[in-house]
Each structure stands twice: as C-alpha cells, then as structure tokens.
Design an enzyme around this catalytic site. Structure first.
Site, PDB file in Angstrom:
ATOM      1  N   HIS A  66     -27.187 -55.978  47.655  1.00  0.00           N
ATOM      2  CA  HIS A  66     -25.981 -56.249  48.409  1.00  0.00           C
ATOM      3  C   HIS A  66     -26.091 -57.527  49.223  1.00  0.00           C
ATOM      4  CE1 HIS A  66     -22.171 -54.451  48.655  1.00  0.00           C
ATOM      5  NE2 HIS A  66     -22.035 -55.084  49.805  1.00  0.00           N
ATOM      6  N   ARG A  91     -14.822 -54.103  50.643  1.00  0.00           N
ATOM      7  CA  ARG A  91     -15.968 -53.268  51.024  1.00  0.00           C
ATOM      8  C   ARG A  91     -15.894 -53.009  52.533  1.00  0.00           C
ATOM      9  NH1 ARG A  91     -18.832 -56.758  47.045  1.00  0.00           N
ATOM     10  NH2 ARG A  91     -19.839 -55.414  45.520  1.00  0.00           N
ATOM     11  N   GLU A 125     -19.221 -46.144  38.183  1.00  0.00           N
ATOM     12  CA  GLU A 125     -20.498 -46.848  38.332  1.00  0.00           C
ATOM     13  C   GLU A 125     -21.688 -45.926  38.101  1.00  0.00           C
ATOM     14  OE1 GLU A 125     -20.394 -48.764  42.164  1.00  0.00           O
ATOM     15  OE2 GLU A 125     -19.573 -47.016  43.166  1.00  0.00           O
ATOM     16  N   ASN A 175     -22.485 -53.307  38.894  1.00  0.00           N
ATOM     17  CA  ASN A 175     -23.788 -53.455  39.561  1.00  0.00           C
ATOM     18  C   ASN A 175     -24.528 -52.128  39.557  1.00  0.00           C
ATOM     19  OD1 ASN A 175     -22.511 -55.838  40.164  1.00  0.00           O
ATOM     20  ND2 ASN A 175     -22.076 -55.290  42.271  1.00  0.00           N
ATOM     21  N   ARG A 215     -31.687 -52.087  41.840  1.00  0.00           N
ATOM     22  CA  ARG A 215     -31.017 -53.362  42.158  1.00  0.00           C
ATOM     23  C   ARG A 215     -31.792 -54.190  43.163  1.00  0.00           C
ATOM     24  NH1 ARG A 215     -24.908 -51.659  43.841  1.00  0.00           N
ATOM     25  NH2 ARG A 215     -24.802 -53.795  44.562  1.00  0.00           N
ATOM     26  N   CYS A 268     -14.909 -54.663  39.187  1.00  0.00           N
ATOM     27  CA  CYS A 268     -15.185 -55.327  40.461  1.00  0.00           C
ATOM     28  C   CYS A 268     -16.669 -55.563  40.677  1.00  0.00           C
ATOM     29  CB  CYS A 268     -14.591 -54.535  41.617  1.00  0.00           C
ATOM     30  SG  CYS A 268     -15.297 -52.899  41.768  1.00  0.00           S
TER      31      CYS A 268
HETATM   32  C1  PEP Z   1     -20.816 -52.122  41.880  1.00  0.00           C
HETATM   33  O1  PEP Z   1     -21.678 -51.252  41.991  1.00  0.00           O
HETATM   34  O2  PEP Z   1     -20.630 -52.782  40.833  1.00  0.00           O
HETATM   35  C2  PEP Z   1     -19.946 -52.436  43.023  1.00  0.00           C
HETATM   36  C3  PEP Z   1     -18.937 -53.267  42.906  1.00  0.00           C
HETATM   37  O3  PEP Z   1     -20.234 -51.849  44.207  1.00  0.00           O
HETATM   38  P1  PEP Z   1     -21.424 -52.315  45.181  1.00  0.00           P
HETATM   39  O4  PEP Z   1     -21.996 -53.590  44.633  1.00  0.00           O
HETATM   40  O5  PEP Z   1     -20.810 -52.490  46.525  1.00  0.00           O
HETATM   41  O6  PEP Z   1     -22.371 -51.172  45.116  1.00  0.00           O
HETATM   42 MG    MG Z   2     -21.551 -49.869  43.640  1.00  0.00          MG
END
Ligand code: PEP
Ligand code: MG
Length: 580
Positions: free
Chosen positions: A196, A303, A440, A463, A474, A511
């Site tokens: 993030h 967000r 997701e 993501n 991640r 997104c």
């Molecule tokens: C994602 O997981 O692709 C997403 C847009 O949410 P975040 O990156 O805030 O977890």
């Molecule tokens: Mg996410």
C-alpha cells in the site's frame, strides 16, 4: 565514484528525483550515524544513560514476573543481561565514543556492540562464542529505548522539504506524511510494488524505490542522491555527467506530460467509437484536483483507510460525513465510489488494535469487511455517513475483500436497518445507494456469478487477487518476482469476473494497479473491460492508448491469446498484442 544501488522502481511515470538523503533511523536493526556538536555531547550521553536505565528497568520488570516454577536458567539469562547493562566495558566505552567522535549514541552503541560481538565470535570456547547473542540482545534493548526518545529520528518533527527519505520500511501513513512535508522521494529496504505504501507513492506522485536491503547503512544524511523510480536505481556520489543525464530525463518527462494535456478534453473513445470510463483511485481527498484536471468520469475507488491514520482516535459519523460531503461537492456531479474501511496488516491505524496484526497470518485474518462485520461500532458510523453523503450527489458504496455471498447479505440487511434508523431520525439519505463488491479473493472470483446477482457493480482488485491467487505476499520483496498479474490463472479469473458482470447486466470495473499499467491496457480492453480506475497520474497515459485502438480487433486478438495461454508465456503473447 558514483555508487549505484538497485531496487524495485515503484512509480513508472514522472519518477525521477534529485535531493539530499534523509536517513530515517526508526525501525532499524542497525543505527544511522549523525554528527553532533561538542556542546551536544553531555546531552547525548545523558540520553544514552537514560536509555540504559530504561532497558535495565524493563529487564527487572520481566525478571520480577518470572513464574516460580520456571527453570532457574531463565532468570540467569536475565541476570546476565542486567550485569552487562552495568558493565563499564559496554557502557563507558559507548560514552567515550560519543564524546571523542561526536556522534549520536545509537551509532556509538552500534559500533561498540559490533566490536564486542566480533571478540566473542573469535573465542575457541563454543559456550563463550554463543554469548555473542547476549551482547546483541542487550544492544538491541538499549537501541529500542534510544529510538523511543530520539528527537532527530522522528519523521513528524523533520523538515523534509526536497529530501530523499531513506528508511528501512515506511508505512502508508508515513508516505502521506512525507508527501505533506514536501519530501522529493523515498527509498526503502523492504516492501514490494503492490504494497500500500507503493500504491500511495504512485498515487501521490512521489518517486520511490523499494527493496534495497541495507541501504540505510551505506548512506549518510545530507548526501546528494538520484532516485529513478522507473528503473529502481538509486545513485549516490553521482558525477556531473550522470546528473546531467537525469536532469535531461526529467525535462523529457515534463515535456511528455505537457503533450498529454492535449488529450484531456477529448472523449475517451476508442477508434471504433467505444466509450471507455476512465476513473480515479483516490487516496486522499486532496488528490481530487489532479484527478479532475486529468478529465475523469468518476472516482472508482476512494480508499477511506486514511481517515484512520496518523491519529490515536477513530473518526465518528460526523467526521466521515463531512469528509465525504466535501469530496462530493468538489467532484461536482462526478460519481464517487466510497470503499468501506479496508484496514489490515498493510494498512494499520493507531486507533484500532484489532487489525489482525496479532494473528498467525494477518493477510488471511480479520481485515477489511471481515473486521467491519465483526465490529459494528466501527462499521455503522461509516455506512450511515455514506448513505447520508449519497443524498448530496452520486455516490456508490463498495465492499472490500468479499469472500462469500453471506457477507453481502449481511451488509444489505445492515444497510436496510440503517436506512430505517435514518428515516426515523428525519435525516436525508439515498434509498437507492448502489452497492458493489470488490472481487479480490479467488473464491469470490470463482463465485462471481452468485455475487453479481446481489450487487449493483463489481470491481476487480487485482492487487489482492494476485496476492491470494499466487500466494505471494504483497509486502514481501523477496517473493515479489512471482507477482505476475498476467499469470494465466489471474487472466482466467479476470475473464470470469467480467463474464459474470456482463451476464448479470451490471458494470464491471477494475481498480487494482493493473488498470493503470499501460502494458495491460490493450489486453484488458480485449478482454471486454470498459471501466478502468487508477492512480490519477496514469489516466492520460492509458487514454493515449485507447484513443488509438479498435476494441473489436483487440477482442479477436485477445481471444486468440487465450487459446495459447497454456503453451506460450503470457508476457510473449502480450508483446504481440502491444506491438501494433
Ligand atoms: C486491490 O487489492 O487490488 C485493491 C484495489 O485494493 P487495495 O490495494 O487497497 O488492497
Ligand atoms: Mg485490496
């Protein structure tokens, strides 16, 4: 001689920065060096003495709490550490180094600790050799207490204007702080491009490089640095010709951005006349200005975690509502998709302890929607505020990390109850607030048809979808090489989600970061995606591509690409798709 470090570049566009290093010493295992004046020496020694006393008290407290039936050895360990804390060989020597070398206590402690460790390592007696660990523990204890009150290591108190912050790790909250304090760029030892913090850096337009292990050890505060967020290179001691090369690249980036402004007012239509919705991901309400300047048709992901960061308390309904209402007013009729709280291991808030951080595997634990459903006191004020904000302009509600349909049913029931409550209180709200689900979690992708029947839109969070499908954290740069959004499994899941949305007659957007990555624009258009939500800075780059393509042609070619998914690496197929 130029010193070059290689890491992972975080921001593909406008990603070069030049500026002096600021070494952030928080969270270090080792310590950063900073020089002090001779007048500061007594205060620095006093600070060190206080840290030693605090470390001793902490150990004494632990010793006092040892249960009676614990083997006697445990207490002996602690006694040995307590003795070390009183030992002149450790403490006096550090004081001497601070005074003689006029350096900070952390640094003096670190170099003296390293010397002692070396001495123990060279001992023949295997038992004595193991005592090196004790020295490291004691040094660590004192360092922890030093850090807690180190005025020169607190980011909040620094003048960061124009500097390159070099840190072991930075949280999303830190990234916001850096942006607000005018930092030119940041470099970290840990973290991946889908963390993030990295997403924020892109969105806030802060050049960044991550994953250069140990870099904080090699650099000094004040040293001029070049940060190339595209290639992931960080240079120190760069010579004039290298600096000139980077200045030229910066000028070229700026020129390209000026050129892109020419397409802002053109409709986002492909060559064959298909209108594509280009939306923005907003991290902070103030991003709305760049987003609007780039001609967005909506905010596809707002967000809201940032309402909870860099503070000790939690926002109440009034604060939520005031924030959303201001954003709705700024957007002036442009639809806003508010994602409900998605706190977890990556995005933490000081005011919330239950973020799954104590769990064995927090990424799989109580985060996002799961946390909200467990804590109605947290969820209800946000939902009420979204319902109320939707009476002021076009607002949609989006749920993160949906795993099954029951979660959606629970939210829908809660919304119905809150609407009744608002009605009874005579407060304005939107009875038809559209509700969407982020897809997701791989299970949600596979069950997308059932989910699509219950909601008004789907949004693909690539993501997390990639994190969970590929079993790649991640945040962990050591497995980052496996993070591949065009892995055949991911592509098939994305197609499944788009088909599910189309089948149910509802909109599907994306997104996740993939939506703003121009390498994937043609592919996603060819897969039938028509709504893209991304960091505001990427909108014109994506638009430039879509203005040149024909969706029918891309759809044909993408269908062929899918037939080869099992025998050719998708990256090669993608190259062919991107070539003309
Ligand atoms: C994602 O997981 O692709 C997403 C847009 O949410 P975040 O990156 O805030 O977890
Ligand atoms: Mg996410």
């Amino acid at each position: 001689m130029t010193l070059a470090f290689q890491g992972i570049g975080i921001a593909p566009a406008c990603s070069i920065a030049l500026g002096p290093a600021f070494i952030d010493a928080r969270g270090r295992v080792g310590a950063a060096h900073s020089s002090i004046s001779s007048e500061q020496v007594p205060a620095e020694i006093a600070r060190f003495d206080l840290a030693v006393t605090a470390a001793r008290r902490a150990l004494q407290r632990v010793r006092a709490q040892i249960p009676r039936n614990t083997p006697v050895k445990v207490a002996e360990f602690i006694d040995a550490h307590l003795l070390m804390l009183e030992d002149a060989a450790l403490v006096d020597e550090v004081r001497r180094i601070v005074a003689d070398e006029r350096c900070n206590a952390e640094w003096a402690l670190q170099i003296h600790g390293d010397t002692l460790v070396e001495v123990f390592e060279q001992m023949d007696d295997p038992y004595l050799r193991t005592r090196r660990d004790d020295i490291e523990h004691v040094v660590h204890q004192i360092q922890t207490h030093l850090r807690d009150d180190a005025p020169h290591t607190r980011l909040e108190e620094q003048d960061l204007q124009g500097v390159v912050v070099v840190a072991r790790d930075l949280t999303p909250a830190d990234a916001i702080l850096l942006k607000h304090r005018g930092a030119a760029a940041f470099v970290t030892e840990f973290g991946g491009p889908m963390s993030h913090t990295a997403i924020l850096a892109r969105s806030l337009g802060v050049p960044a490089v991550m994953g250069i292990h140990e870099i904080t050890r090699y650099l000094r505060s004040g040293e001029p640095l070049v940060v190339d967020g595209e290639t992931g290179t960080v240079l120190a001691k760069a010579d004039e010709s290298t600096l000139e090369y980077y200045r030229q690249r910066l000028r070229a980036i700026e020129a390209r951005q000026r050129r892109l402004r020419d397409i802002v007012d053109q409709p986002a239509k492909t060559r064959n006349g298909v209108l594509i919705s280009l939306q923005a991901n907003l991290e902070l309400p103030e991003d709305v200005d760049i987003a609007r300047a780039n001609g967005i048709s909506g905010v596809g992901l707002y967000r809201t975690e940032f309402l909870y960061m860099n503070r000790k308390d939690l926002p109440d309904e009034a604060e939520h509502l005031a924030t959303y209402a201001a954003l709705v007013a700024d957007l002036d009729g442009i639809p806003l998709t508010i994602r409900t709280l998605d706190l977890g291991i990556d995005k933490r808030a000081d005011g919330l302890s239950a973020c799954g951080s104590g769990a064995c595997n927090p990424a799989l634990g109580l985060r996002a929607l799961r946390l909200c459903l467990k804590e109605p006191a947290l969820f209800r004020p946000q939902l009420r505020a979204i319902l109320r904000a939707a009476a002021l302009g076009p607002v949609r509600l989006m749920l993160p990390l949906v795993t099954n349909v029951q979660e959606i049913d629970t939210v829908l029931a809660l919304l119905a109850e809150l609407k009744r409550e608002l009605h009874a209180q005579g407060l304005a709200y939107d009875d038809d607030l559209p509700v969407g689900a982020m897809i997701e979690v791989p299970a949600a992708a596979l069950a997308a048809r059932a989910i699509a029947r219950r909601v008004d839109f789907l949004s693909i969070g690539t993501n997390d979808l990639a994190q969970y499908t590929l079993a790649v954290d991640r945040l962990d740069d050591s497995v980052n090489y496996l993070f591949d959004p065009i892995h055949p499994a991911i592509l098939r899941l994305i197609r499944m989600i788009i088909d599910a949305g189309n089948g149910a007659g509802i909109a599907v957007s994306m997104c996740g970061e993939m939506a703003g990555d121009t390498r994937f624009t043609r592919l996603l258009l060819g897969m039938g995606l028509r709504e893209f939500s991304m960091q505001p800075g990427a909108i014109l780059d994506v638009k430039e591509i879509l203005l040149q393509v024909d969706t029918e042609d891309l759809q044909r070619r993408t269908a062929r690409l899918f037939t080869h998914l099992d025998d050719t690496h998708p990256a090669r197929l993608l190259d062919t798709l991107n070539q003309d």
